[in-house]
Design an enzyme around this catalytic site. Structure first.
Site, PDB file in Angstrom:
ATOM      1  N   ASN A  11      52.135  38.992  46.710  1.00 44.08           N
ATOM      2  CA  ASN A  11      52.003  38.660  45.502  1.00 44.08           C
ATOM      3  C   ASN A  11      52.597  39.485  44.496  1.00 44.08           C
ATOM      4  OD1 ASN A  11      48.871  38.355  43.509  1.00 44.08           O
ATOM      5  ND2 ASN A  11      50.727  37.120  43.237  1.00 44.08           N
ATOM      6  N   ASN A  63      50.604  35.528  33.742  1.00 43.81           N
ATOM      7  CA  ASN A  63      51.196  34.553  34.783  1.00 43.81           C
ATOM      8  C   ASN A  63      52.816  34.357  34.373  1.00 43.81           C
ATOM      9  OD1 ASN A  63      48.877  34.234  36.429  1.00 43.81           O
ATOM     10  ND2 ASN A  63      47.938  33.087  34.756  1.00 43.81           N
ATOM     11  N   CYS A  72      43.246  40.408  38.046  1.00 46.61           N
ATOM     12  CA  CYS A  72      44.286  40.288  39.239  1.00 46.61           C
ATOM     13  C   CYS A  72      44.122  41.121  40.276  1.00 46.61           C
ATOM     14  CB  CYS A  72      45.825  40.505  38.406  1.00 46.61           C
ATOM     15  SG  CYS A  72      47.322  40.203  39.574  1.00 46.61           S
ATOM     16  N   HIS A 175      37.977  30.196  39.831  1.00 47.59           N
ATOM     17  CA  HIS A 175      38.650  29.760  41.160  1.00 47.59           C
ATOM     18  C   HIS A 175      37.963  28.319  41.725  1.00 47.59           C
ATOM     19  CE1 HIS A 175      41.026  33.355  41.815  1.00 47.59           C
ATOM     20  NE2 HIS A 175      40.149  33.939  41.063  1.00 47.59           N
ATOM     21  N   GLU A 224      48.170  29.092  42.134  1.00 46.77           N
ATOM     22  CA  GLU A 224      47.572  29.656  41.087  1.00 46.77           C
ATOM     23  C   GLU A 224      47.790  29.103  39.739  1.00 46.77           C
ATOM     24  OE1 GLU A 224      48.166  33.954  40.394  1.00 46.77           O
ATOM     25  OE2 GLU A 224      48.049  34.340  42.378  1.00 46.77           O
ATOM     26  N   ARG A 225      46.749  29.262  38.814  1.00 52.97           N
ATOM     27  CA  ARG A 225      46.837  28.898  37.474  1.00 52.97           C
ATOM     28  C   ARG A 225      47.838  29.682  36.970  1.00 52.97           C
ATOM     29  NH1 ARG A 225      41.943  30.579  33.378  1.00 52.97           N
ATOM     30  NH2 ARG A 225      42.581  32.974  34.064  1.00 52.97           N
ATOM     31  N   CYS A 233      46.503  36.207  46.781  1.00 53.09           N
ATOM     32  CA  CYS A 233      45.731  36.215  45.572  1.00 53.09           C
ATOM     33  C   CYS A 233      44.707  37.037  45.875  1.00 53.09           C
ATOM     34  CB  CYS A 233      45.724  34.616  45.069  1.00 53.09           C
ATOM     35  SG  CYS A 233      44.744  34.707  43.489  1.00 53.09           S
ATOM     36  N   GLY A 234      44.426  37.947  45.195  1.00 55.83           N
ATOM     37  CA  GLY A 234      43.262  39.096  45.649  1.00 55.83           C
ATOM     38  C   GLY A 234      41.791  38.373  44.961  1.00 55.83           C
ATOM     39  N   GLY A 236      41.450  35.299  44.389  1.00 53.35           N
ATOM     40  CA  GLY A 236      41.208  33.996  45.015  1.00 53.35           C
ATOM     41  C   GLY A 236      40.565  34.546  46.378  1.00 53.35           C
TER      42      GLY A 236
HETATM   43  N1  LIG Z   1      47.357  36.953  41.711  1.00 52.33           N
HETATM   44  C1  LIG Z   1      45.971  37.269  41.237  1.00 52.33           C
HETATM   45  C2  LIG Z   1      45.430  36.290  40.508  1.00 52.33           C
HETATM   46  C3  LIG Z   1      45.973  35.936  39.310  1.00 52.33           C
HETATM   47  C4  LIG Z   1      45.132  34.778  38.731  1.00 52.33           C
HETATM   48  C5  LIG Z   1      46.063  34.037  37.435  1.00 52.33           C
HETATM   49  N2  LIG Z   1      46.775  33.235  38.245  1.00 52.33           N
HETATM   50  C6  LIG Z   1      45.051  33.290  36.691  1.00 52.33           C
HETATM   51  O1  LIG Z   1      45.304  32.803  35.708  1.00 52.33           O
HETATM   52  O2  LIG Z   1      43.656  33.680  36.758  1.00 52.33           O
HETATM   53  C7  LIG Z   1      45.325  38.190  42.133  1.00 52.33           C
HETATM   54  O3  LIG Z   1      45.615  38.611  43.115  1.00 52.33           O
HETATM   55  O4  LIG Z   1      44.126  37.958  41.899  1.00 52.33           O
END
Ligand SMILES: N[C@H](CCC[C@H](N)C(=O)O)C(=O)O
Length: 291
Positions: A11, A63, A72, A175, A224-225, A233-234, A236
């Site tokens: 990521n 993002n 994140c 999520h 991902e949003r 996605c951590g 996530g």
């Molecule tokens: N990649 C990120 C999450 C980004 C979340 C983002 N896409 C949002 O709008 O919440 C992670 O590792 O947690």
């Protein structure tokens, strides 16, 4: 503008050290331009590492579409690595300010004296529907709630409507976790964006498609949003750990296989906090906007 390209389990983000240079302007536009996989550096987004009044540093994350996110997980591990390896705060425990509050991180240093793995206390999940936010329930948790999606006509997935079971968790960002037999391209790449932008998620949503390998091991793909499919996605993976326990499908400690690497998650029964452990990697440094 100098930048550092880093990734956590694949990521990948462009990081800007704002201790040593001014905060750039027009951040959403910069995030879109610098994230572009062909016309820019190429990344899942942009992360600023900024001074903080209450922590060793503050993480501000955008993002690839320019939208800002509260938190994140893979990113905050790389922020800790940057803060340590670039001499901003050379400690093996750091506090990083984020949209989900000030989080505690424990750093592991490799043979080369640089951080290679980080454990993050991600805090407690938010489960009350209006706080996620989602309208899938008026209040209380959203666990295995049937969620019907109307598919565009002649969609690959067949009939015009599809029902999945949604379990919703916020780790500071929203999520929607869906357990499936197989996380196929159709589900991730076609159902993912429909759910991301569904009106039942007022601030949009990150979508996790999860295969259960055993009560202690899962495989996750993520839409991902604001960034599309990412290789990890951590937040996530943390939401998946919580959803696995809430649905009775997994134990509180799981190994999660994502496209770009593995994360270890543990939803501590005492503190109610989710602990996430994973890699943090620096790939290269560069300069943006050299005319
Ligand atoms: N990649 C990120 C999450 C980004 C979340 C983002 N896409 C949002 O709008 O919440 C992670 O590792 O947690």
């Amino acid at each position: 503008m100098k930048f550092i390209k880093m990734h956590g389990a694949g990521n990948d983000y462009v990081y800007v050290d704002c201790f040593s240079q001014p905060v750039p302007e027009n951040l959403p536009e910069l995030a879109r331009d610098i994230s572009h996989r062909h016309f820019g550096v190429g990344a899942d987004g942009l992360i600023l590492v900024r001074p903080s009044e209450v922590a060793d540093a503050r993480m501000q994350m955008f993002n690839a579409d320019g939208s800002e996110s509260e938190m994140c997980g893979n990113g905050i591990r790389c922020v800790a690595k940057l803060v340590h390896d670039h001499g901003i705060a050379v400690k093996d425990r750091l506090k990083i300010e984020s949209g989900a509050g000030v989080l505690d991180l424990q750093l592991s240093v490799g043979q080369d004296g640089k951080v290679d793995r980080v454990t993050v206390d991600m805090g407690a999940p938010i489960l009350n529907a209006p706080d996620i936010p989602t309208t899938l329930a008026p209040s209380g948790p959203v666990i295995n709630v049937p969620f019907m999606v109307t598919l565009p006509t002649n969609h690959h997935l067949g009939n015009a409507k599809m029902t999945v079971e949604a379990t919703c968790v916020s780790m500071g960002n929203p999520h929607c976790v869906i357990f499936v037999d197989r996380a196929t391209d159709e589900l991730v790449l076609e159902l993912g964006p429909l759910i991301e932008n569904d009106a039942r998620f007022p601030r949009r949503v990150n979508v996790e498609f999860v295969e259960i390998i055993s009560p202690t091991e899962v495989r996750q793909r993520t839409w991902e949003r604001g960034s599309g499919e990412t290789w990890a996605c951590g937040t996530g993976a943390s939401a998946v750990c919580v959803a696995g326990v809430l649905t009775g499908k997994t134990e509180r400690r799981i190994l999660n296989h994502l496209l770009g690497g593995d994360l270890i998650l543990d939803w501590d029964a005492e503190t109610e906090h989710v602990m996430m452990t994973g890699p943090a990697t620096e790939v290269f440094q560069g300069e943006w906007g050299m005319s």
